[in-house]
Design an enzyme around this catalytic site. Structure first.
Site, mmCIF file in Angstrom:
data_model
loop_
_atom_site.group_PDB
_atom_site.id
_atom_site.type_symbol
_atom_site.label_atom_id
_atom_site.label_comp_id
_atom_site.label_asym_id
_atom_site.label_seq_id
_atom_site.Cartn_x
_atom_site.Cartn_y
_atom_site.Cartn_z
ATOM 1 N N CYS A 68 28.049 -9.545 -36.450
ATOM 2 C CA CYS A 68 26.805 -10.267 -36.724
ATOM 3 C C CYS A 68 25.763 -9.976 -35.651
ATOM 4 C CB CYS A 68 27.074 -11.758 -36.854
ATOM 5 S SG CYS A 68 28.108 -12.141 -38.290
ATOM 6 N N THR A 69 26.199 -9.813 -34.413
ATOM 7 C CA THR A 69 25.266 -9.460 -33.342
ATOM 8 C C THR A 69 24.682 -8.078 -33.607
ATOM 9 O OG1 THR A 69 26.395 -10.855 -31.731
ATOM 10 C CG2 THR A 69 25.048 -9.046 -30.859
#
Length: 164
Positions: free
Chosen positions: A47-48
């Protein structure tokens, strides 16, 4: 089974709490193109990567008329830490009860190590200025997704970090 959106569908309206103590609604962007990306959990590696790819491409996307919104089931406090840690300057919205993800077809059955469970399906929906779905992509990969989306949207210029 969750119903997935397809181009031509009306985008479901929503209003969600936002990192920074506000609320963001789809109607705030009436007449604009909006990229909604649904991601499972703030501050996780995948997700980062995806969120930072949108950050790195934000100026280019905006110059082509697209606004970017990230939606996850994380609480606002976690989204605020995520935005601060990674310099994410676009709105991050908290969908803790996953009602918006469900409406967009981004919540459903997932499998991990042979076990099935309900969770957020990494997805991106592009909404046109009239409120209709233009692109709906499900089960996208975190790495390389923004580049693929740019190709699909026919946005050819390089993101700012790749220029000169």
């Amino acid at each position: 089974m969750t119903t997935r959106l397809v181009p031509g569908d009306a985008a479901p309206l929503f209003s969600l709490p936002t990192a920074g103590a506000g609320t963001t609604s789809l109607t705030d962007f009436a007449g604009q193109r909006v990229i909604l990306f649904f991601y499972p959990a703030a501050m996780t590696p995948g997700c980062t990567k995806e969120a930072c790819d949108f950050r790195d491409n934000l100026a280019s996307l905006q110059s082509h008329g697209y606004q970017v919104l990230g939606i996850s089931p994380d609480p606002v406090a976690k989204l605020e830490k995520f935005a601060a840690r990674d310099g994410l300057s676009y709105p991050l919205l908290s969908d803790e009860d996953h009602a918006v993800a469900l409406a967009y077809g981004a919540w459903g059955e997932k499998k991990n190590y042979g076990k099935s469970y309900q969770g957020l399906i990494r997805s991106t929906v592009v909404i046109g200025p009239e409120g209709g779905v233009e692109v709906a992509q499900y089960n996208v990969r975190a790495t390389g997704h923004v580049a693929k989306l740019r190709r699909d949207l026919k946005i050819a210029d390089a993101p700012a970090h790749q220029l000169g």
